[in-house]
Motif scaffolding. Structure first.
Motif, PDB file in Angstrom:
ATOM      1  N   ALA A 140       0.665  -1.301   0.001  1.00 54.60           N
ATOM      2  CA  ALA A 140       0.033  -0.021   0.178  1.00 54.60           C
ATOM      3  C   ALA A 140       0.840   1.119  -0.010  1.00 54.60           C
ATOM      4  N   ARG A 141       1.774   1.121   0.985  1.00 52.59           N
ATOM      5  CA  ARG A 141       2.635   2.468   0.961  1.00 52.59           C
ATOM      6  C   ARG A 141       3.460   2.657  -0.286  1.00 52.59           C
ATOM      7  N   ASP A 142       4.069   1.400  -0.772  1.00 48.95           N
ATOM      8  CA  ASP A 142       5.080   1.475  -2.050  1.00 48.95           C
ATOM      9  C   ASP A 142       4.074   2.065  -3.246  1.00 48.95           C
ATOM     10  N   LEU A 143       2.965   1.713  -3.519  1.00 53.08           N
ATOM     11  CA  LEU A 143       1.982   2.088  -4.613  1.00 53.08           C
ATOM     12  C   LEU A 143       1.691   3.520  -4.545  1.00 53.08           C
ATOM     13  N   HIS A 144       1.560   4.088  -3.267  1.00 52.15           N
ATOM     14  CA  HIS A 144       1.354   5.337  -3.080  1.00 52.15           C
ATOM     15  C   HIS A 144       2.400   6.234  -3.402  1.00 52.15           C
ATOM     16  N   ASP A 145       3.738   5.749  -2.992  1.00 52.59           N
ATOM     17  CA  ASP A 145       5.072   6.456  -3.122  1.00 52.59           C
ATOM     18  C   ASP A 145       5.377   6.472  -4.532  1.00 52.59           C
ATOM     19  N   PHE A 146       5.155   5.487  -5.468  1.00 53.15           N
ATOM     20  CA  PHE A 146       5.274   5.640  -6.966  1.00 53.15           C
ATOM     21  C   PHE A 146       4.110   6.402  -7.402  1.00 53.15           C
ATOM     22  N   PHE A 147       3.201   6.441  -7.153  1.00 52.39           N
ATOM     23  CA  PHE A 147       2.105   7.318  -7.706  1.00 52.39           C
ATOM     24  C   PHE A 147       2.593   8.740  -7.567  1.00 52.39           C
ATOM     25  N   ASN A 148       3.006   9.067  -6.255  1.00 52.18           N
ATOM     26  CA  ASN A 148       3.581  10.779  -6.088  1.00 52.18           C
ATOM     27  C   ASN A 148       4.672  10.839  -7.020  1.00 52.18           C
ATOM     28  N   LEU A 149       5.805  10.108  -6.990  1.00 49.17           N
ATOM     29  CA  LEU A 149       6.857  10.161  -7.765  1.00 49.17           C
ATOM     30  C   LEU A 149       6.664  10.294  -9.355  1.00 49.17           C
ATOM     31  N   ILE A 150       5.658   9.430  -9.827  1.00 48.43           N
ATOM     32  CA  ILE A 150       5.339   9.663 -11.159  1.00 48.43           C
ATOM     33  C   ILE A 150       4.583  11.032 -11.437  1.00 48.43           C
ATOM     34  N   ILE A 151       3.562  11.152 -10.671  1.00 48.90           N
ATOM     35  CA  ILE A 151       2.561  12.354 -10.973  1.00 48.90           C
ATOM     36  C   ILE A 151       3.159  13.701 -10.693  1.00 48.90           C
ATOM     37  N   GLU A 208       1.795  30.726 -19.573  1.00 53.21           N
ATOM     38  CA  GLU A 208       1.597  30.258 -20.753  1.00 53.21           C
ATOM     39  C   GLU A 208       0.941  28.868 -20.578  1.00 53.21           C
ATOM     40  N   TYR A 209       1.221  27.969 -19.767  1.00 52.19           N
ATOM     41  CA  TYR A 209       0.479  26.885 -19.393  1.00 52.19           C
ATOM     42  C   TYR A 209      -0.084  26.595 -18.201  1.00 52.19           C
ATOM     43  N   TYR A 210      -0.824  27.889 -17.732  1.00 47.96           N
ATOM     44  CA  TYR A 210      -1.283  27.920 -16.540  1.00 47.96           C
ATOM     45  C   TYR A 210      -2.590  26.987 -16.382  1.00 47.96           C
ATOM     46  N   THR A 211      -3.445  26.965 -17.445  1.00 47.95           N
ATOM     47  CA  THR A 211      -4.519  25.916 -17.409  1.00 47.95           C
ATOM     48  C   THR A 211      -4.317  24.836 -17.179  1.00 47.95           C
ATOM     49  N   LEU A 212      -3.475  23.962 -17.974  1.00 47.46           N
ATOM     50  CA  LEU A 212      -3.044  22.951 -17.911  1.00 47.46           C
ATOM     51  C   LEU A 212      -2.318  22.419 -16.528  1.00 47.46           C
ATOM     52  N   PHE A 213      -1.512  23.495 -16.086  1.00 45.24           N
ATOM     53  CA  PHE A 213      -0.928  23.369 -14.681  1.00 45.24           C
ATOM     54  C   PHE A 213      -1.874  23.382 -13.571  1.00 45.24           C
ATOM     55  N   PHE A 214      -2.891  24.272 -13.648  1.00 41.97           N
ATOM     56  CA  PHE A 214      -3.730  24.282 -12.472  1.00 41.97           C
ATOM     57  C   PHE A 214      -4.712  23.084 -12.264  1.00 41.97           C
ATOM     58  N   TRP A 215      -5.251  22.618 -13.612  1.00 47.40           N
ATOM     59  CA  TRP A 215      -6.079  21.415 -13.359  1.00 47.40           C
ATOM     60  C   TRP A 215      -5.413  20.164 -13.224  1.00 47.40           C
ATOM     61  N   SER A 216      -3.940  20.046 -13.549  1.00 47.97           N
ATOM     62  CA  SER A 216      -3.135  19.006 -13.213  1.00 47.97           C
ATOM     63  C   SER A 216      -3.030  18.853 -11.646  1.00 47.97           C
ATOM     64  N   THR A 217      -2.653  20.182 -11.252  1.00 51.74           N
ATOM     65  CA  THR A 217      -2.594  20.213  -9.628  1.00 51.74           C
ATOM     66  C   THR A 217      -3.736  19.923  -8.689  1.00 51.74           C
ATOM     67  N   VAL A 218      -4.923  20.521  -9.177  1.00 53.31           N
ATOM     68  CA  VAL A 218      -6.136  20.035  -8.709  1.00 53.31           C
ATOM     69  C   VAL A 218      -6.459  18.444  -8.568  1.00 53.31           C
ATOM     70  N   ALA A 219      -6.201  17.915  -9.925  1.00 48.63           N
ATOM     71  CA  ALA A 219      -6.511  16.618  -9.979  1.00 48.63           C
ATOM     72  C   ALA A 219      -5.506  15.652  -9.029  1.00 48.63           C
ATOM     73  N   TYR A 220      -4.249  16.072  -8.953  1.00 43.77           N
ATOM     74  CA  TYR A 220      -3.320  15.394  -8.173  1.00 43.77           C
ATOM     75  C   TYR A 220      -3.785  15.375  -6.687  1.00 43.77           C
ATOM     76  N   PHE A 221      -4.145  16.401  -6.358  1.00 47.05           N
ATOM     77  CA  PHE A 221      -4.610  16.636  -5.021  1.00 47.05           C
ATOM     78  C   PHE A 221      -5.944  15.799  -4.434  1.00 47.05           C
ATOM     79  N   ILE A 222      -6.801  15.877  -5.562  1.00 42.43           N
ATOM     80  CA  ILE A 222      -8.032  15.176  -5.331  1.00 42.43           C
ATOM     81  C   ILE A 222      -7.838  13.683  -5.005  1.00 42.43           C
ATOM     82  N   ILE A 223      -7.015  13.177  -6.289  1.00 43.72           N
ATOM     83  CA  ILE A 223      -6.977  12.055  -6.325  1.00 43.72           C
ATOM     84  C   ILE A 223      -6.185  11.290  -5.136  1.00 43.72           C
ATOM     85  N   ASP A 224      -5.039  12.078  -4.790  1.00 46.52           N
ATOM     86  CA  ASP A 224      -4.053  11.600  -3.433  1.00 46.52           C
ATOM     87  C   ASP A 224      -4.944  11.688  -2.084  1.00 46.52           C
TER      88      ASP A 224
END
Length: 388
Positions: A140-151, A208-224
C-alpha cells in the motif's frame, strides 16, 4: 493432640512389663495414627475449594472452608448480587487486568512527529542518526509512493514552463512587458507593468501553460486525498495529509479567480520539488544507508548522495527561504501596490494560508535542526560515516 511417647524413653523393669508396655505402645500408636489421619483429612479438606470438597469431610473442615470463602474479597463484593451482575463484574475485572494503565498508554502511543517518519531518530536522546529509516516491504505504501513520484514530475515541469527563467534568475524587471495570463489588457500598459515590476516574482511569470498546470495540480490533490481516505495505511499520518490537502485545495481557489495573483501559485507549488526528493529518499534507499558511508556499492552511493544533497538544498531554499519571503511579499509589498487594491481582501486570505504553511515548515525544520544538534553533542558530527 498429646505428644507421642518415644519407645526409647521407656525403660521397663521386667519382661512382663516390657510385653505389657509393648501392647500399650502398639495400641497407642494405632490410635495416634488414626487421629493423625483424621487431622490430615481435616487439613487437606480445608485447603480444597468448596466446589470439589468430598461429602465425607468433617463438619469442622466444612466450617473452615465456609469461613475462608465468606472472608474472601470476591465474596464480600458480590454478596447479594444477581448472577448477571456478578458476570458483568467478572468481565470488567478481566478487561482491567489485561489493559495497561492510562498513563502508560499516553506515554507510548504518542503521535509521531513528521521528522521521525523520514529520518532516523534515537529514541532516548532524540538525536539524528545516519541515513534514513529502514522500510519493510509494504504494498500500500509503495504504490502510493510510486504514484507521487510519477505524478509530481509533470506538475513540476508545467510549473517550470510557466516562468521566464532569464528574468527570474538575472533580473530584467524592466525588460519588455509582463504577459500575465488571465487578461490584464486595456489601459496604460506601461504604467501597469511598471507597477507590477515592483512585485517580486510577478515580472517573471508568463502563465503560458497555466490552465493545464492548474487542473493537473487540482486532479493530483483530489486523487491523493481520496487515496489516503480509502487506504489510510498507505501513509503514517493520514490525518495530517488529509488536512494539508484540504488546505491546499482551498488555497488554489484564490489565484484561479484572481489572474494577477497566479504567480503566487507557481511560487508555492515549487515546494513539490522538495516533496519529490523527500519521497525518493525513502523509495530508493529502503535499506537506510548513510549518504556518506564508504562500504556500499558505487551506484547506490552516488544515488543516495545525490538525492540527499538535492533534498537538503531544496528544503532550505524553498521551505526556509522562498516561503517566508513570499509571506513578506504578500503582507507588505503587494499591500502597498496600487494594482492589487481591488483584490486586497483575497490577498489577505492568501497571506493567512501562507502563514500556516510557513509555521509548519518552521516546525519541521526546527525538529530536524534540534535532532542534528543532539547528534553533534554526542560527538558524531565530525565523522564521515554519520552522514547528513
Amino acid at each position: 493432640m498429646p505428644p507421642l511417647k518415644s519407645s526409647s524413653m521407656m525403660v521397663p523393669n521386667t519382661h512382663d512389663e516390657q510385653e505389657e508396655e509393648g501392647i500399650t505402645s502398639t495400641s497407642s500408636s494405632a490410635s495416634t495414627t488414626a487421629k493423625d489421619n483424621e487431622n490430615h483429612t481435616i487439613s487437606t479438606s480445608t485447603i480444597i475449594p468448596v466446589a470439589v470438597m468430598p461429602d465425607s469431610s468433617s463438619s469442622s473442615s466444612s466450617a473452615t472452608a465456609t469461613t475462608a470463602t465468606a472472608t474472601s474479597p470476591t465474596t464480600r463484593s458480590t454478596r447479594g448480587m444477581s448472577p448477571t451482575r456478578k458476570g458483568t463484574l467478572r468481565l470488567r475485572r478481566r478487561i482491567r487486568s489485561r489493559s495497561a494503565p492510562a498513563v502508560y498508554n499516553r506515554k507510548n502511543n504518542h503521535r509521531r512527529r513528521l521528522v521521525e517518519q523520514h529520518f532516523k531518530i534515537d529514541k532516548e536522546s532524540k538525536a539524528l542518526l545516519p541515513g534514513v529509516p529502514v522500510h519493510d516491504d509494504d504494498l500500500a505504501r509503495d504504490l502510493h509512493d510510486f504514484f507521487n513520484l510519477i505524478i509530481l514530475v509533470p506538475i513540476v515541469v508545467l510549473n517550470v514552463l510557466n516562468w521566464d527563467w532569464e528574468k527570474l534568475l538575472f533580473g530584467g524587471r524592466n525588460r519588455g512587458t509582463n504577459s500575465m495570463n488571465g487578461g490584464m489588457g486595456g489601459g496604460d500598459l506601461g504604467n501597469h507593468n511598471n507597477d507590477l515590476a515592483e512585485i517580486p516574482f510577478s515580472y517573471a511569470w508568463t502563465g503560458e501553460y497555466y490552465t493545464l498546470f492548474f487542473w493537473s495540480t487540482v486532479a493530483y490533490f483530489i486523487i491523493d486525498l481520496a487515496w489516503v481516505c480509502i487506504i489510510p495505511k498507505c501513509v503514517k499520518s493520514p490525518s495530517t495529509i488529509v488536512q494539508h490537502h484540504l488546505a491546499v485545495l482551498f488555497y488554489l481557489i484564490l489565484p484561479h479567480f484572481t489572474p494577477r495573483a497566479r504567480f503566487l501559485m507557481g511560487v508555492c507549488m515549487s515546494v513539490e520539488l522538495n516533496t519529490w526528493f523527500l519521497i525518493a529518499r525513502r523509495v530508493f534507499n529502503k535499506q537506510g544507508f548513510s549518504p556518506w558511508k564508504l562500504d556500499i556499492p558505487y551506484f547506490v552511493s552516488v544515488r543516495v548522495k545525490l538525492i540527499s544533497i538535492l533534498f537538503y538544498i531544496t528544503w532550505i531554499t524553498i521551505r526556509c527561504g522562498i516561503y517566508p519571503y513570499l509571506l513578506y511579499v504578500m503582507i507588505f509589498t503587494i499591500h502597498r501596490s496600487k494594482e492589487y487594491q481591488d483584490i486586497l481582501h483575497i490577498i489577505k486570505i492568501g497571506a493567512m494560508m501562507q502563514f500556516i504553511f510557513v509555521c509548519l515548515n518552521a516546525k519541521w525544520s526546527l525538529d530536524l535542526l534540534n535532532s542534528k544538534i543532539r547528534q553533534w553533542k554526542k560527538g558524531n558530527g565530525t565523522k564521515i560515516e554519520s552522514g547528513l
